[in-house]
Write an enzyme that holds these catalytic residues in place. Structure first.
Site, PDB file in Angstrom:
ATOM      1  N   CYS A   2       0.722  -1.138   0.051  1.00  0.00           N
ATOM      2  CA  CYS A   2       0.123  -0.116  -0.093  1.00  0.00           C
ATOM      3  C   CYS A   2       0.728   1.284   0.030  1.00  0.00           C
ATOM      4  O   CYS A   2       1.948   1.372   0.262  1.00  0.00           O
ATOM      5  CB  CYS A   2      -1.164  -0.119   1.041  1.00  0.00           C
ATOM      6  SG  CYS A   2      -1.948  -1.415   1.256  1.00  0.00           S
ATOM      7  N   ARG A  56      -4.608   0.582  -1.827  1.00  0.00           N
ATOM      8  CA  ARG A  56      -4.547  -0.674  -1.241  1.00  0.00           C
ATOM      9  C   ARG A  56      -3.811  -1.859  -2.156  1.00  0.00           C
ATOM     10  O   ARG A  56      -4.313  -2.020  -3.354  1.00  0.00           O
ATOM     11  CB  ARG A  56      -5.717  -1.164  -0.694  1.00  0.00           C
ATOM     12  CG  ARG A  56      -5.923  -2.424   0.158  1.00  0.00           C
ATOM     13  CD  ARG A  56      -7.203  -2.865   0.752  1.00  0.00           C
ATOM     14  NE  ARG A  56      -6.934  -4.065   1.466  1.00  0.00           N
ATOM     15  CZ  ARG A  56      -8.091  -4.832   1.651  1.00  0.00           C
ATOM     16  NH1 ARG A  56      -9.072  -4.690   1.205  1.00  0.00           N
ATOM     17  NH2 ARG A  56      -7.741  -5.692   2.635  1.00  0.00           N
ATOM     18  N   LEU A  57      -2.968  -2.594  -1.481  1.00  0.00           N
ATOM     19  CA  LEU A  57      -2.469  -3.859  -2.081  1.00  0.00           C
ATOM     20  C   LEU A  57      -3.142  -4.848  -1.334  1.00  0.00           C
ATOM     21  O   LEU A  57      -2.548  -4.968   0.085  1.00  0.00           O
ATOM     22  CB  LEU A  57      -1.043  -3.877  -2.304  1.00  0.00           C
ATOM     23  CG  LEU A  57      -0.484  -5.135  -2.793  1.00  0.00           C
ATOM     24  CD1 LEU A  57      -0.666  -5.286  -4.243  1.00  0.00           C
ATOM     25  CD2 LEU A  57       1.109  -5.286  -2.678  1.00  0.00           C
ATOM     26  N   SER A  58      -4.037  -5.671  -1.571  1.00  0.00           N
ATOM     27  CA  SER A  58      -4.758  -6.639  -0.553  1.00  0.00           C
ATOM     28  C   SER A  58      -4.017  -7.731  -0.311  1.00  0.00           C
ATOM     29  O   SER A  58      -3.772  -8.462  -1.185  1.00  0.00           O
ATOM     30  CB  SER A  58      -6.243  -6.840  -1.169  1.00  0.00           C
ATOM     31  OG  SER A  58      -6.737  -5.725  -1.495  1.00  0.00           O
ATOM     32  N   ILE A  60      -4.146  -9.310   3.446  1.00  0.00           N
ATOM     33  CA  ILE A  60      -4.707  -9.796   4.714  1.00  0.00           C
ATOM     34  C   ILE A  60      -6.008  -9.456   4.511  1.00  0.00           C
ATOM     35  O   ILE A  60      -6.302  -8.249   4.759  1.00  0.00           O
ATOM     36  CB  ILE A  60      -3.934  -9.662   5.886  1.00  0.00           C
ATOM     37  CG1 ILE A  60      -2.468 -10.413   5.703  1.00  0.00           C
ATOM     38  CG2 ILE A  60      -4.675 -10.206   6.935  1.00  0.00           C
ATOM     39  CD1 ILE A  60      -1.807 -10.123   7.184  1.00  0.00           C
ATOM     40  N   GLY A  86       2.116  -1.417   5.244  1.00  0.00           N
ATOM     41  CA  GLY A  86       2.908  -2.511   5.995  1.00  0.00           C
ATOM     42  C   GLY A  86       1.981  -3.637   6.472  1.00  0.00           C
ATOM     43  O   GLY A  86       1.055  -3.844   6.153  1.00  0.00           O
ATOM     44  N   GLU A  87       2.529  -4.307   7.333  1.00  0.00           N
ATOM     45  CA  GLU A  87       2.067  -5.491   7.722  1.00  0.00           C
ATOM     46  C   GLU A  87       2.492  -5.679   9.289  1.00  0.00           C
ATOM     47  O   GLU A  87       3.542  -5.329   9.884  1.00  0.00           O
ATOM     48  CB  GLU A  87       2.296  -6.833   7.112  1.00  0.00           C
ATOM     49  CG  GLU A  87       2.053  -6.876   5.794  1.00  0.00           C
ATOM     50  CD  GLU A  87       0.750  -6.961   5.213  1.00  0.00           C
ATOM     51  OE1 GLU A  87      -0.246  -7.227   6.144  1.00  0.00           O
ATOM     52  OE2 GLU A  87       0.358  -7.115   3.998  1.00  0.00           O
ATOM     53  N   ASP A 111      -5.196  -6.622  10.093  1.00  0.00           N
ATOM     54  CA  ASP A 111      -4.240  -5.938  11.099  1.00  0.00           C
ATOM     55  C   ASP A 111      -4.397  -4.520  11.502  1.00  0.00           C
ATOM     56  O   ASP A 111      -3.929  -4.039  12.305  1.00  0.00           O
ATOM     57  CB  ASP A 111      -2.696  -6.310  10.955  1.00  0.00           C
ATOM     58  CG  ASP A 111      -2.640  -5.941   9.339  1.00  0.00           C
ATOM     59  OD1 ASP A 111      -3.382  -5.709   8.497  1.00  0.00           O
ATOM     60  OD2 ASP A 111      -1.296  -6.100   8.917  1.00  0.00           O
TER      61      ASP A 111
END
Length: 651
Positions: A2, A56-58, A60, A86-87, A111
């Site tokens: 993202c 957004r890069l999906s 999770i 991030g994650e 998250d």
């Protein structure tokens, strides 16, 4: 994953611009970071207006966890708005703890809500509980405050700028530049940052090459209230054990130490594998990436690994990587890059970078990321192992220079003066020179392109006071009493790692909408690595001693003691003939950066390099990449072709 953008306007600023449209337009410049879903949200209920933008890069909770994300406690369910890049890998554990301790309720399975709830209940302490990579902006509608934070090691970027019109934060600098008119950003070139870049090969944090744009440093957070500049606070400073030099380990405890390293790496990789999409791994010929891939295979027996190389013999780790993949049972994909492909991609790569980084290895990384994205959406990689476990050969220098420590300072200085008239290349000249210097004088990270004398030849605005100590002095001050290797590691965590390694890892993968995860750069892994005594990091014959011993049951034997080369690039040869040499001469001839770079001096360097008189490859690459950056972002004379790659529907 993202890309985020957060704008807080000044209450006194008169602005008739459609701010949501402006933020959405600026966010589109980083659509590659999140092509799955754009979004924007504005809190225009009161003056001033706050606008959050997102791509957004999906990865999770794909069906939910849309951003900007709204969350709040039961008494104020929409209190917060979050944009997050991030994650957080321990989000499941955090959500459960928040439920049990505070009765927190969640509407998604992602998250992002864990971050907001953690901040609501724990305040800034939440940042030390997040195990992951992150940069986020959180707007509190009740307090009227924007809270922004960045992960401890700087894995994810966050730029910031303040002007008469307000304050803006973003994942990419080009988005801030697009909003310069609204915010009132000073777009003048920072000549001190140019000099720092020329020496170090990257622009050190918190600088950028534009005076009005800075970066929120790793391990820091910022609070922004409308009409006021950001208040920045550091919440994490990495600290290595203060072990005397030399230090010896307790032999009886060595096996337990190696088991602890293995256990924490296994746990980190397991958490980094959490995703609702396919996860692969980059694989070079070294121990770090091989270890990560081997541990990842335990969670995904169908793991795909990726590596790259060049057509020129001697500049490829493909064969070793293929053998490693076979040894651990992974499916392997390779990408071989030609000189023509390399040259053609340079303008696009520099546009994605935002700031020049003179590390040729980022080019093959760009290509292997593009290849990997055809197969997976997330990759694991081995960045950070060298800084944490003592992997650079230069870390062995204190061992070779230790006899000088017993000499009085005047004697050491005399030896340094005596070395100056000796011919270049004469045996002992370099040793005498380095031995005459203190650690602070001789070491400022893993890159040095130019000496002061060489800088004067290429920088018309050279200033002797703008030295590397601008960057390293405060870092060294925080490590007094540590052994010299720990101090060098500390310097690299604040310079080379976050200025070069992590910039190219983030930018080159995100350019291809690919998320890169780095299991070595985990707070729990660092806690173990930071306690290692000196002799468990380097010896006179090897580096990363404890890590190599710990990984003996995991990594194939042909890799275990092989030095990592990463993705070596034949720049020296290509600048002597072929497409890259032609590109170099054209770049200098067309450049309008003559106020910052002495272009005739660069041409002379090219001539000397082409004829074989001197090897100027590193210095040439540094100034050439700067000139290309200048042509794209200042002159606007080069317009990169930004590709729009298509990906498989289901990943």
């Amino acid at each position: 994953m993202c890309g985020l953008l957060a704008l807080v306007t000044d209450p006194s600023a008169e602005n008739s611009t459609d701010l949501v449209a402006a933020v959405s337009g600026a966010s589109h410049l980083m659509r590659h970071r999140g092509p799955d879903e754009p979004g924007a949200w504005a809190d225009d209920t009161v003056r001033p207006t706050t606008v959050l933008g997102f791509n957004r890069l999906s990865i999770i909770d794909i069906a939910h966890s849309h951003q900007p994300l709204r969350w709040g406690p039961p008494e104020s369910p929409d209190r917060y708005a979050l944009v997050f890049n991030g994650e957080v890998y321990n989000y499941l554990e955090l959500r459960e703890q928040l439920r049990v301790d505070h009765g927190a309720e969640f509407a998604t399975d992602g998250d992002g809500e864990a971050i907001v709830a953690a901040y609501h209940y724990w305040g800034t302490e939440a940042l030390t509980r997040l195990r992951g990579m992150f940069a986020f902006a959180l707007w509190d509608t009740v307090e009227g405050e924007l809270f922004c934070a960045r992960d401890p090691f700087g894995i994810k970027p966050l730029y910031m700028a303040t002007g008469p019109g307000g304050t803006v934060f973003g994942s990419e600098k080009k988005c801030l530049l697009d909003l310069a008119g609204i915010v009132g950003i000073d777009l003048g070139i920072d000549e001190r940052a140019v000099q720092h870049y020329t020496v170090l090969q990257y622009v050190p944090e918190p600088e950028t090459l534009h005076r009005g744009v800075r970066r929120l440093e790793s391990g820091s957070y910022a609070r922004v209230r409308p009409g006021k500049p950001p208040e920045v606070t550091r919440y994490f400073t990495p600290r290595f054990a203060a072990v005397p030099f030399p230090a010896r380990s307790d032999a009886d405890g060595e096996r337990a130490r190696y088991d602890e390293i293995t256990a924490v790496l296994e746990d980190s990789v397991a958490k980094h594998m959490r995703a609702d999409v396919t996860v692969g791994a980059f694989l070079s010929g070294g121990i770090d990436s091989t270890a990560i891939a081997a541990l990842a295979m335990r969670h995904n027996p169908r793991l795909i690994t990726f590596t790259t190389g060049f057509e020129r013999e001697g500049y490829s780790e493909v064969d070793v990587a293929v053998a490693s993949a076979e040894a651990i049972g992974a499916r392997h994909v390779t990408k071989v890059v030609s000189q023509a492909e390399f040259v053609d991609a340079l303008p696009e790569i520099v546009w994605y970078l935002d700031e020049p980084v003179a590390d040729p290895a980022l080019v093959p990384l760009f290509f292997i990321a593009r290849e990997a994205r055809k197969h997976v959406k997330v990759v694991l990689s081995g960045e950070g192992a060298d800084e944490l476990f003592g992997g650079y050969t230069i870390y062995r220098e204190p061992l070779s220079l230790r006899p000088f420590d017993y000499l009085p300072r005047p004697v050491r200085r005399s030896l340094g003066r005596a070395s100056r008239p000796l011919p270049e290349g004469m045996r002992g000249k370099s040793l005498l020179h380095r031995g005459s210097l203190t650690l602070e004088e001789r070491y400022y990270g893993n890159a040095r392109s130019f000496s002061d004398e060489q800088l004067r030849a290429v920088l018309p605005g050279f200033r002797a006071e703008w030295t590397h100590t601008d960057v390293t002095a405060p870092v060294y001050a925080a490590s007094q009493g540590w052994d010299p290797v720990a101090r060098m590691q500390h310097i690299d965590l604040f310079t080379w790692l976050r200025g070069d390694i992590l910039v190219k890892a983030d930018k080159m993968t995100m350019a291809n909408s690919l998320e890169l995860r780095v299991p070595f750069l985990d707070p729990e892994v660092f806690a173990v690595a930071s306690r290692l005594p000196l002799d468990q990091k380097i010896t006179r014959t090897t580096t990363k001693f404890a890590l190599r011993r710990a990984l003996e049951p995991i990594v194939p034997a042909h890799v275990l003691n092989r030095p990592k080369l990463g993705f070596p690039v034949p720049i020296r040869h290509w600048l002597q003939a072929g497409e890259l040499q032609d590109w170099a001469y054209r770049t200098v001839a067309d450049s309008q950066a003559d106020e910052l770079i002495d272009l005739p001096a660069v041409t002379r360097m090219l001539d000397e390099h082409r004829s074989g008189v001197s090897d100027h490859s590193r210095r040439l690459w540094t100034v050439l990449i700067f000139m290309l950056w200048h042509a794209i972002f200042v002159e606007r004379s080069v317009t990169p072709r930004i590709s729009e790659p298509t990906y498989p529907v289901q990943l």
